[in-house]
Design an enzyme around this catalytic site. Sequence first.
Site, short mmCIF file in Angstrom:
data_model
loop_
_atom_site.label_atom_id
_atom_site.label_comp_id
_atom_site.label_asym_id
_atom_site.label_seq_id
_atom_site.Cartn_x
_atom_site.Cartn_y
_atom_site.Cartn_z
N ARG A 148 88.05 23.38 -1.46
CA ARG A 148 88.52 22.37 -0.43
C ARG A 148 89.92 22.11 -0.70
NH1 ARG A 148 88.16 15.97 -1.75
NH2 ARG A 148 90.10 16.02 -2.61
N TYR A 160 96.78 10.76 -1.03
CA TYR A 160 95.59 10.70 -1.87
C TYR A 160 94.86 12.11 -2.05
CZ TYR A 160 90.95 9.33 -3.53
OH TYR A 160 89.90 9.10 -4.18
N ASP A 211 88.97 17.25 3.51
CA ASP A 211 88.42 15.73 3.24
C ASP A 211 89.61 14.89 3.90
OD1 ASP A 211 87.49 13.42 2.50
OD2 ASP A 211 87.31 13.83 0.51
N HIS A 213 89.11 11.58 4.22
CA HIS A 213 88.96 10.16 3.61
C HIS A 213 88.91 8.94 4.48
CE1 HIS A 213 90.75 12.80 0.05
NE2 HIS A 213 89.64 12.32 -0.35
N GLU A 237 85.47 16.68 6.18
CA GLU A 237 84.69 15.44 5.66
C GLU A 237 85.32 14.05 5.91
OE1 GLU A 237 84.56 16.06 1.44
OE2 GLU A 237 84.43 13.99 0.85
N GLU A 263 79.72 10.02 1.23
CA GLU A 263 79.78 9.81 -0.22
C GLU A 263 79.93 8.32 -0.56
OE1 GLU A 263 83.75 11.60 -0.70
OE2 GLU A 263 84.72 9.85 -1.24
N ARG A 284 76.45 13.61 2.58
CA ARG A 284 77.21 13.42 1.16
C ARG A 284 76.91 12.35 0.08
NH1 ARG A 284 81.00 16.03 -0.51
NH2 ARG A 284 82.51 14.32 -1.14
N GLU A 340 79.89 19.44 -4.29
CA GLU A 340 81.08 19.15 -4.90
C GLU A 340 81.34 19.38 -6.37
OE1 GLU A 340 82.92 15.35 -3.91
OE2 GLU A 340 84.91 16.10 -4.09
N TRP A 403 90.85 2.43 7.56
CA TRP A 403 90.25 1.87 8.61
C TRP A 403 88.53 1.68 7.69
CZ3 TRP A 403 91.81 1.23 12.91
CH2 TRP A 403 93.20 1.87 13.36
O1 EZ4 Z 1 87.85 9.64 -3.25
O2 EZ4 Z 1 85.42 10.24 -6.02
O3 EZ4 Z 1 85.38 13.94 -1.71
N1 EZ4 Z 1 85.77 13.30 -2.70
C1 EZ4 Z 1 86.43 12.21 -2.74
C2 EZ4 Z 1 86.84 11.72 -4.13
C3 EZ4 Z 1 86.50 10.08 -3.85
C4 EZ4 Z 1 86.40 9.48 -5.31
C5 EZ4 Z 1 86.21 8.30 -5.08
O4 EZ4 Z 1 85.79 7.55 -6.41
O5 EZ4 Z 1 86.73 11.82 -1.55
O6 EZ4 Z 1 88.06 11.84 -4.39
CO CO Z 2 85.46 12.75 0.08
#
Ligand code: EZ4
Ligand code: CO
Length: 403
Positions: A148, A160, A211, A213, A237, A263, A284, A340, A403
């Site tokens: 990733r 992040y 990702d 997020h 993702e 997730e 996920r 993951e 969001w």
């Molecule tokens: O944001 O595990 O795909 N992985 C992620 C992680 C999550 C954290 C949240 O607790 O998006 O980094």
């Molecule tokens: Co994620």
Amino acid sequence: MLKIKDARVVVTCPGRNFVTLRIETADGVYGLGDATLNGRELAVASYLTDHVIPCLIGRDAHQIEDIWQYLYKGAYWRRGPVTMSAIAAVDMALWDIKAKAANMPLYQLLGGACRTGVMVYGHANGQTVEETVEEALKYRAMGYKAIRLQSGVPGLPSTYGVSKDKMFYEPADGSLPTENVWSTAKYLRAVPQLFEAARLVLGEEVHLLHDVHHRLTPIEAARLGKSLEPYRLFWMEDPTPAENQEAFRLIRQHTTTPLAVGEVFNSIWDAKDLIQNQLIDYIRATVVHAGGITHLRRIANLADLYQIRTGCHGATDLSPVTMAAALHVGLSIPNFGIQEYMRHTVETDAVFPHAYTFQDGSLHPGDAPGLGVDLDEALAAKYPYSRAFLPVNRLEDGTLHSW
Ligand code: EZ4
Ligand code: CO
């Protein structure tokens, strides 16, 4: 009858917080379940200690499905991450007990191995494109077949998933939530450049993932998916939040980049429309946050009907107990996709000695009876709980985002 004699919750912080349930039976067999909910750990600990454990004492540990139904339907208040993480911990511990009693690794009870190992992906992250690609090369040298990539966004002070610590980093990074600044325009400019550079250096063979997020609107996500098509991602993702599962229809209409979502899901109902309308490619949902092995298998079975494969969450806030459970499930279901795998620190691995091993880009749960994970309680006691939060995101004008 394998009578549940005792159960207790262990909270420990070997670098990050983990909540573990330990269930003990009258004949001395015990099982472990992970109950860690990042940033809200003590809520689940209380749910277990104050509301669940008293209902478990005296029950037959072998009745896994009945106990699951009892805790889910019996509480009246269904679903939600706190409830479902607590149920998950009980479920994992009971499967651990059953497999130990059978003297088999859990995957054998789940139907046996469908493959030689569970392909995993690691996290390469860096402030710049160059740094991220350099990190990815390290993963490839370790044998990873899937990586990733997350990179800092030019013009934004922090992002992040991009940390100063490389091989080991924690999503929860403050005793009060830290704040990141977000700009969709800057982000959408940066990501295709990252993957263009990555393909040039890493070639075609390795799987690349990304990702988002939950930061984009559906039409922005559609544009990103389209702009990444030349780089053939394994998946994009969480492009947009999935409370409104319909939103994915729009993304789907515009791009062939595969989608991975779920997730934060805690129930099959969170995923039902996405799965039945074939709006995603990978689900996920995880053992710990989606009601345990029993419920995750139900989700995976539904997904299999629609050619959707699993890609379970496996960040460091999911303990080695969850990782082991995910590996037993992943090894034994027909529609496993990828897992993951953010490596835990040496301190965490010492608190949770485990039988699973990494080789050639895959994990194998090992052949110890049960889940194959233990908890060193004396060592765990040396690391008291330390409050930590996930960061929040604001737009450049201060608007709270995600969001
Ligand atoms: O944001 O595990 O795909 N992985 C992620 C992680 C999550 C954290 C949240 O607790 O998006 O980094
Ligand atoms: Co994620």
